[in-house]
Design a protein around this motif. Structure first.
Motif, PDB file in Angstrom:
ATOM      1  N   GLU A  61      24.692  -4.475   6.543  1.00  0.00           N
ATOM      2  CA  GLU A  61      23.263  -4.239   6.351  1.00  0.00           C
ATOM      3  C   GLU A  61      22.537  -5.574   6.336  1.00  0.00           C
ATOM      4  O   GLU A  61      22.870  -6.469   5.552  1.00  0.00           O
ATOM      5  CB  GLU A  61      23.008  -3.485   5.049  1.00  0.00           C
TER       6      GLU A  61
ATOM      7  N   ARG B 277      19.199  -7.781   5.706  1.00  0.00           N
ATOM      8  CA  ARG B 277      17.944  -7.830   4.951  1.00  0.00           C
ATOM      9  C   ARG B 277      17.354  -9.232   5.071  1.00  0.00           C
ATOM     10  O   ARG B 277      18.088 -10.219   5.061  1.00  0.00           O
ATOM     11  CB  ARG B 277      18.174  -7.516   3.468  1.00  0.00           C
TER      12      ARG B 277
ATOM     13  N   ASP C 106      14.231  -4.548   4.881  1.00  0.00           N
ATOM     14  CA  ASP C 106      15.418  -3.934   5.465  1.00  0.00           C
ATOM     15  C   ASP C 106      15.077  -3.194   6.759  1.00  0.00           C
ATOM     16  O   ASP C 106      13.955  -3.286   7.276  1.00  0.00           O
ATOM     17  CB  ASP C 106      16.065  -2.982   4.462  1.00  0.00           C
ATOM     18  N   GLY C 107      16.033  -2.457   7.264  1.00  0.00           N
ATOM     19  CA  GLY C 107      15.849  -1.746   8.524  1.00  0.00           C
ATOM     20  C   GLY C 107      14.715  -0.752   8.495  1.00  0.00           C
ATOM     21  O   GLY C 107      14.003  -0.570   9.483  1.00  0.00           O
ATOM     22  N   ARG C 108      14.534  -0.089   7.363  1.00  0.00           N
ATOM     23  CA  ARG C 108      13.448   0.900   7.258  1.00  0.00           C
ATOM     24  C   ARG C 108      12.088   0.228   7.380  1.00  0.00           C
ATOM     25  O   ARG C 108      11.179   0.752   8.040  1.00  0.00           O
ATOM     26  CB  ARG C 108      13.575   1.619   5.915  1.00  0.00           C
ATOM     27  N   PHE C 109      11.941  -0.942   6.771  1.00  0.00           N
ATOM     28  CA  PHE C 109      10.678  -1.660   6.876  1.00  0.00           C
ATOM     29  C   PHE C 109      10.385  -2.041   8.324  1.00  0.00           C
ATOM     30  O   PHE C 109       9.261  -1.891   8.806  1.00  0.00           O
ATOM     31  CB  PHE C 109      10.714  -2.919   6.002  1.00  0.00           C
TER      32      PHE C 109
ATOM     33  N   ASP D   9      11.557  -0.545  10.942  1.00  0.00           N
ATOM     34  CA  ASP D   9      11.256   0.686  11.673  1.00  0.00           C
ATOM     35  C   ASP D   9       9.770   0.988  11.573  1.00  0.00           C
ATOM     36  O   ASP D   9       9.148   1.465  12.537  1.00  0.00           O
ATOM     37  CB  ASP D   9      12.057   1.864  11.099  1.00  0.00           C
ATOM     38  N   LEU D  10       9.189   0.707  10.402  1.00  0.00           N
ATOM     39  CA  LEU D  10       7.750   0.888  10.210  1.00  0.00           C
ATOM     40  C   LEU D  10       6.962  -0.035  11.137  1.00  0.00           C
ATOM     41  O   LEU D  10       6.008   0.399  11.798  1.00  0.00           O
ATOM     42  CB  LEU D  10       7.389   0.614   8.747  1.00  0.00           C
TER      43      LEU D  10
ATOM     44  N   ALA E  86       8.876   6.356   9.814  1.00  0.00           N
ATOM     45  CA  ALA E  86       9.799   5.524   9.042  1.00  0.00           C
ATOM     46  C   ALA E  86      10.142   6.121   7.683  1.00  0.00           C
ATOM     47  O   ALA E  86      10.916   5.537   6.930  1.00  0.00           O
ATOM     48  CB  ALA E  86       9.208   4.123   8.848  1.00  0.00           C
ATOM     49  N   GLY E  87       9.557   7.285   7.381  1.00  0.00           N
ATOM     50  CA  GLY E  87       9.896   7.953   6.127  1.00  0.00           C
ATOM     51  C   GLY E  87       9.125   7.453   4.919  1.00  0.00           C
ATOM     52  O   GLY E  87       9.590   7.608   3.781  1.00  0.00           O
ATOM     53  N   TYR E  88       7.950   6.869   5.139  1.00  0.00           N
ATOM     54  CA  TYR E  88       7.099   6.436   4.038  1.00  0.00           C
ATOM     55  C   TYR E  88       5.926   7.394   3.881  1.00  0.00           C
ATOM     56  O   TYR E  88       5.538   8.093   4.837  1.00  0.00           O
ATOM     57  CB  TYR E  88       6.512   5.048   4.304  1.00  0.00           C
TER      58      TYR E  88
ATOM     59  N   ALA F  22       3.478   3.017   2.643  1.00  0.00           N
ATOM     60  CA  ALA F  22       3.519   2.090   3.772  1.00  0.00           C
ATOM     61  C   ALA F  22       2.593   0.905   3.523  1.00  0.00           C
ATOM     62  O   ALA F  22       2.954  -0.246   3.793  1.00  0.00           O
ATOM     63  CB  ALA F  22       3.135   2.815   5.059  1.00  0.00           C
TER      64      ALA F  22
END
Length: 258
Positions: free
Chosen positions: A5, A7, A13-16, A18-19, A36-38, A43
């Protein structure tokens, strides 16, 4: 087999990212947050926190005009996203090189491949096929475990032929925890179940309705059984108590190296 992973600054991280990628693609924070799931507010909060880390705004908003309104990445945001993509590519290359190195190590390759197998069965016993008894419809296979015990599996003869089971072949015996019955006192009776592994209770993990009980066998292998809390109380199951894990041969799923 290897995963890592990535960071940045311990937080991004990856989710950020992705946003950020979705924002660059859509020009809409609402759509990017959903992708991105926020939440929309979440967000904005994570973008503000990231801007504080970089000491430069990562996004800017536009209101109306010829190009329309929306949210877009600043030059700093684009540079950060590009850097992330480059680092991800380098990380993938690094992990690929290390996995290739691991696969070349004697004795490690087979172990790592066994670890990479993903299944819901809690009990996975490694060993080698010690005997095959074929029949017209059913074949029984004995697997000698690394700890010295044996597990017998019953499978259709067709399945045995497709798996090409033969003595000496590496195998995994898979057993669901719900198929394992724990016996603390046979009371002079003998059971028809083919597999009876004696050991010592090493773990009792109590849940709302049932418990997971770990039984350590001689040699270190652990059998996990799913037992109702009522049964745990009735048997007085506790760490250090001797017990026998019992399961039928048809409850054993056999996996062999292709």
């Amino acid at each position: 087999m290897l995963q890592g992973e990535l960071r940045l600054a311990g937080r991004l991280d990856g989710r950020f990212f992705d946003l950020l990628a979705a924002l660059a693609l859509t020009g809409s924070l609402q759509k990017a947050a959903r992708a991105a799931g926020y939440s929309y507010k979440g967000a904005w909060l994570v973008l503000d926190a990231a801007g504080a880390l970089t000491h430069a705004p990562l996004v800017e908003t536009a209101t109306g005009g010829r190009g329309g309104g929306g949210t877009r990445l600043t030059a700093a945001g684009k540079a950060l996203l590009d850097a992330w993509r480059g680092l991800q590519s380098r990380l993938a290359g690094f992990l690929g090189e290390q996995e290739a190195w691991l696969n070349e190590q004697p004795g490690l390759s087979a172990l790592l491949k066994r670890m990479s197998m993903k299944t819901s069965a809690r009990n996975q016993f490694h060993g080698r096929i010690a005997g095959v008894n074929p029949g017209p419809a059913t074949t029984t296979v004995r697997v000698a475990l690394d700890g010295g015990q044996q597990v017998t599996a019953s499978l259709t003869t067709l399945a045995a032929q497709e798996l090409q089971v033969q003595t000496g072949k590496e195998a995994l015996a898979l057993v669901k925890s719900s198929e394992v019955v724990l016996v603390t006192d046979f009371g002079g009776y003998q059971l028809s179940a083919r597999n009876q592994l004696a050991g010592t209770v090493s773990r009792v993990q109590r849940g709302a309705v049932s418990s997971l009980v770990g039984l350590t066998l001689p040699g270190g292998a652990v059998v996990t059984a799913s037992v109702t809390n009522d049964a745990v109380d009735a048997l007085g199951l506790a760490v250090g108590q001797p017990a026998t894990a019992v399961f039928k041969a048809y409850a054993v799923m056999l996996a062999v190296r292709g």
